[in-house]
Design a protein around this motif. Sequence first.
Motif, PDB file in Angstrom:
ATOM      1  N   TRP A  50      -6.070  -6.489  -7.292  1.00 40.45           N
ATOM      2  CA  TRP A  50      -7.073  -5.526  -6.837  1.00 40.45           C
ATOM      3  C   TRP A  50      -8.130  -6.219  -5.983  1.00 40.45           C
ATOM      4  O   TRP A  50      -8.477  -7.381  -6.235  1.00 40.45           O
ATOM      5  N   CYS A  51      -8.622  -5.502  -4.972  1.00 41.26           N
ATOM      6  CA  CYS A  51      -9.634  -6.054  -4.072  1.00 41.26           C
ATOM      7  C   CYS A  51     -10.688  -5.003  -3.768  1.00 41.26           C
ATOM      8  O   CYS A  51     -10.364  -3.858  -3.433  1.00 41.26           O
ATOM      9  N   ASN A  52     -11.939  -5.418  -3.858  1.00 49.44           N
ATOM     10  CA  ASN A  52     -13.062  -4.579  -3.426  1.00 49.44           C
ATOM     11  C   ASN A  52     -13.766  -5.299  -2.284  1.00 49.44           C
ATOM     12  O   ASN A  52     -14.352  -6.359  -2.491  1.00 49.44           O
ATOM     13  N   PRO A  53     -13.699  -4.765  -1.066  1.00 44.78           N
ATOM     14  CA  PRO A  53     -14.283  -5.469   0.088  1.00 44.78           C
ATOM     15  C   PRO A  53     -15.805  -5.347   0.119  1.00 44.78           C
ATOM     16  O   PRO A  53     -16.408  -4.635  -0.684  1.00 44.78           O
ATOM     17  N   ILE A  54     -16.400  -6.050   1.050  1.00 43.33           N
ATOM     18  CA  ILE A  54     -17.840  -5.957   1.257  1.00 43.33           C
ATOM     19  C   ILE A  54     -18.179  -4.544   1.745  1.00 43.33           C
ATOM     20  O   ILE A  54     -17.465  -3.994   2.594  1.00 43.33           O
ATOM     21  N   SER A  55     -19.245  -3.996   1.206  1.00 42.07           N
ATOM     22  CA  SER A  55     -19.648  -2.643   1.560  1.00 42.07           C
ATOM     23  C   SER A  55     -19.845  -2.507   3.068  1.00 42.07           C
ATOM     24  O   SER A  55     -20.498  -3.336   3.706  1.00 42.07           O
ATOM     25  N   GLY A  56     -19.244  -1.465   3.635  1.00 44.64           N
ATOM     26  CA  GLY A  56     -19.383  -1.218   5.064  1.00 44.64           C
ATOM     27  C   GLY A  56     -18.304  -1.853   5.915  1.00 44.64           C
ATOM     28  O   GLY A  56     -18.210  -1.593   7.117  1.00 44.64           O
ATOM     29  N   HIS A  57     -17.481  -2.704   5.315  1.00 41.71           N
ATOM     30  CA  HIS A  57     -16.385  -3.331   6.061  1.00 41.71           C
ATOM     31  C   HIS A  57     -15.190  -2.386   6.072  1.00 41.71           C
ATOM     32  O   HIS A  57     -14.625  -2.084   5.031  1.00 41.71           O
ATOM     33  N   ASN A  58     -14.796  -1.969   7.280  1.00 41.83           N
ATOM     34  CA  ASN A  58     -13.706  -1.010   7.355  1.00 41.83           C
ATOM     35  C   ASN A  58     -12.334  -1.665   7.448  1.00 41.83           C
ATOM     36  O   ASN A  58     -11.311  -1.029   7.207  1.00 41.83           O
ATOM     37  N   THR A  59     -12.305  -2.944   7.798  1.00 38.46           N
ATOM     38  CA  THR A  59     -11.021  -3.638   7.929  1.00 38.46           C
ATOM     39  C   THR A  59     -10.791  -4.502   6.694  1.00 38.46           C
ATOM     40  O   THR A  59     -11.672  -5.265   6.281  1.00 38.46           O
ATOM     41  N   LEU A  60      -9.600  -4.374   6.125  1.00 43.75           N
ATOM     42  CA  LEU A  60      -9.246  -5.131   4.923  1.00 43.75           C
ATOM     43  C   LEU A  60      -7.904  -5.797   5.149  1.00 43.75           C
ATOM     44  O   LEU A  60      -6.990  -5.209   5.756  1.00 43.75           O
ATOM     45  N   TYR A  61      -7.802  -7.024   4.672  1.00 42.73           N
ATOM     46  CA  TYR A  61      -6.604  -7.828   4.865  1.00 42.73           C
ATOM     47  C   TYR A  61      -6.121  -8.370   3.522  1.00 42.73           C
ATOM     48  O   TYR A  61      -6.929  -8.737   2.675  1.00 42.73           O
ATOM     49  N   TRP A  62      -4.806  -8.476   3.412  1.00 45.39           N
ATOM     50  CA  TRP A  62      -4.199  -9.224   2.319  1.00 45.39           C
ATOM     51  C   TRP A  62      -3.431 -10.399   2.932  1.00 45.39           C
ATOM     52  O   TRP A  62      -2.625 -10.205   3.850  1.00 45.39           O
ATOM     53  N   TYR A  63      -3.709 -11.590   2.398  1.00 40.81           N
ATOM     54  CA  TYR A  63      -3.028 -12.788   2.833  1.00 40.81           C
ATOM     55  C   TYR A  63      -2.321 -13.423   1.625  1.00 40.81           C
ATOM     56  O   TYR A  63      -2.744 -13.281   0.497  1.00 40.81           O
TER      57      TYR A  63
ATOM     58  N   LEU B 196      -0.339 -10.605   5.266  1.00 42.14           N
ATOM     59  CA  LEU B 196       0.685  -9.690   4.750  1.00 42.14           C
ATOM     60  C   LEU B 196       0.494  -8.289   5.317  1.00 42.14           C
ATOM     61  O   LEU B 196       1.448  -7.649   5.755  1.00 42.14           O
ATOM     62  N   ILE B 197      -0.746  -7.810   5.269  1.00 45.41           N
ATOM     63  CA  ILE B 197      -1.022  -6.454   5.710  1.00 45.41           C
ATOM     64  C   ILE B 197      -2.487  -6.330   6.096  1.00 45.41           C
ATOM     65  O   ILE B 197      -3.344  -7.014   5.539  1.00 45.41           O
ATOM     66  N   ARG B 198      -2.753  -5.490   7.084  1.00 47.58           N
ATOM     67  CA  ARG B 198      -4.124  -5.242   7.552  1.00 47.58           C
ATOM     68  C   ARG B 198      -4.371  -3.745   7.588  1.00 47.58           C
ATOM     69  O   ARG B 198      -3.542  -2.991   8.114  1.00 47.58           O
ATOM     70  N   TYR B 199      -5.497  -3.336   7.046  1.00 49.24           N
ATOM     71  CA  TYR B 199      -5.902  -1.940   7.029  1.00 49.24           C
ATOM     72  C   TYR B 199      -7.122  -1.730   7.912  1.00 49.24           C
ATOM     73  O   TYR B 199      -8.053  -2.536   7.906  1.00 49.24           O
ATOM     74  N   GLU B 200      -7.092  -0.653   8.667  1.00 49.13           N
ATOM     75  CA  GLU B 200      -8.292  -0.129   9.314  1.00 49.13           C
ATOM     76  C   GLU B 200      -8.602   1.166   8.580  1.00 49.13           C
ATOM     77  O   GLU B 200      -7.889   2.149   8.717  1.00 49.13           O
ATOM     78  N   ASN B 201      -9.664   1.150   7.796  1.00 50.21           N
ATOM     79  CA  ASN B 201      -9.965   2.264   6.874  1.00 50.21           C
ATOM     80  C   ASN B 201      -8.752   2.489   5.964  1.00 50.21           C
ATOM     81  O   ASN B 201      -8.291   1.552   5.329  1.00 50.21           O
ATOM     82  N   GLU B 202      -8.193   3.691   5.933  1.00 51.31           N
ATOM     83  CA  GLU B 202      -7.065   3.939   5.039  1.00 51.31           C
ATOM     84  C   GLU B 202      -5.718   3.584   5.657  1.00 51.31           C
ATOM     85  O   GLU B 202      -4.704   3.534   4.965  1.00 51.31           O
TER      86      GLU B 202
ATOM     87  N   ALA C 296       1.377  -1.869  -0.861  1.00 52.53           N
ATOM     88  CA  ALA C 296      -0.086  -1.916  -0.877  1.00 52.53           C
ATOM     89  C   ALA C 296      -0.618  -0.523  -0.595  1.00 52.53           C
ATOM     90  O   ALA C 296       0.058   0.306   0.018  1.00 52.53           O
ATOM     91  N   GLU C 297      -1.831  -0.306  -1.057  1.00 50.70           N
ATOM     92  CA  GLU C 297      -2.485   0.952  -0.757  1.00 50.70           C
ATOM     93  C   GLU C 297      -3.987   0.731  -0.672  1.00 50.70           C
ATOM     94  O   GLU C 297      -4.532  -0.185  -1.282  1.00 50.70           O
ATOM     95  N   ARG C 298      -4.622   1.587   0.089  1.00 50.56           N
ATOM     96  CA  ARG C 298      -6.075   1.543   0.221  1.00 50.56           C
ATOM     97  C   ARG C 298      -6.575   2.985   0.266  1.00 50.56           C
ATOM     98  O   ARG C 298      -6.896   3.520   1.319  1.00 50.56           O
ATOM     99  N   LEU C 299      -6.606   3.563  -0.886  1.00 49.53           N
ATOM    100  CA  LEU C 299      -7.037   4.943  -1.009  1.00 49.53           C
ATOM    101  C   LEU C 299      -8.534   5.028  -0.722  1.00 49.53           C
ATOM    102  O   LEU C 299      -9.305   4.158  -1.124  1.00 49.53           O
ATOM    103  N   LYS C 300      -8.928   6.045   0.007  1.00 50.19           N
ATOM    104  CA  LYS C 300     -10.330   6.313   0.343  1.00 50.19           C
ATOM    105  C   LYS C 300     -10.942   5.223   1.213  1.00 50.19           C
ATOM    106  O   LYS C 300     -12.153   5.195   1.413  1.00 50.19           O
ATOM    107  N   GLY C 301     -10.120   4.312   1.709  1.00 56.34           N
ATOM    108  CA  GLY C 301     -10.615   3.335   2.665  1.00 56.34           C
ATOM    109  C   GLY C 301     -11.583   2.316   2.118  1.00 56.34           C
ATOM    110  O   GLY C 301     -12.338   1.709   2.875  1.00 56.34           O
ATOM    111  N   VAL C 302     -11.558   2.094   0.794  1.00 49.29           N
ATOM    112  CA  VAL C 302     -12.470   1.095   0.227  1.00 49.29           C
ATOM    113  C   VAL C 302     -11.637   0.061  -0.529  1.00 49.29           C
ATOM    114  O   VAL C 302     -11.136  -0.888   0.072  1.00 49.29           O
TER     115      VAL C 302
END
Lengths: 115, 113
Positions: B22-35, B46-52, B67-73
Amino acid sequence: GQSLEQPSEVTAVEGAIVQINCTYQTSGFYGLSWYQQHDGGAPTFLSYNALDGLEETGRFSSFLSRSDSYGYLLLQELQMKDSASYFCAVSLYSYYGGATNKLIFGTGTLLAVQP
Amino acid sequence: EAGVVQSPRYKIIEKKQPVAFWCNPISGHNTLYWYRQNLGQGPELLIRYENEEAVDDSQLPKDRFSAERLKGVDSTLKIQPAELGDSAVYLCASSPPAGDTQYFGPGTRLTVL
């Protein structure tokens, strides 16, 4: 394909200056970043170059030569706490212009600072 | 400001078992990555998300990884079933809109026995 080369290990003494080189072969190169990672820790951003030349941030400086596909990280006044792995990473052009958010990392250079 | 949070920090499982990170990114960061970072190597995306939206999952082994990023957070990375070769550190990172710098979490060290 994309490839980056760094020395695997570098050793230096406290107070000295050390340079870690990075050569890259990529298509669509946009910029070069440097990250520091202590053993068991998270990679931490140090510096970024999109244009040729030197960027200075405190004791750390980074240089880029796009024509030579080469960059380096310069660490001055070495301290014991600088012992860590250092990674160069390239970012690529986006199809839509500007940089993508995708980083391709090198294999890292393990820096050992001795007293 | 809190950094990128990941859990668990360590996980030991037997091969063929499922595992989730599980990962919780920094508040306000819309891009999330898994390495994934293997010992002595640099992180590999491995994967990059822009919002959801997963905008780059070309390096994700889709037969066993999801992987999933529900609600973009928050985001979850799952492996099912795990193989011995999946032993590595799984890093999550985030970056702000129009930002180049990626901020990494401490990672999850996975050991598959």
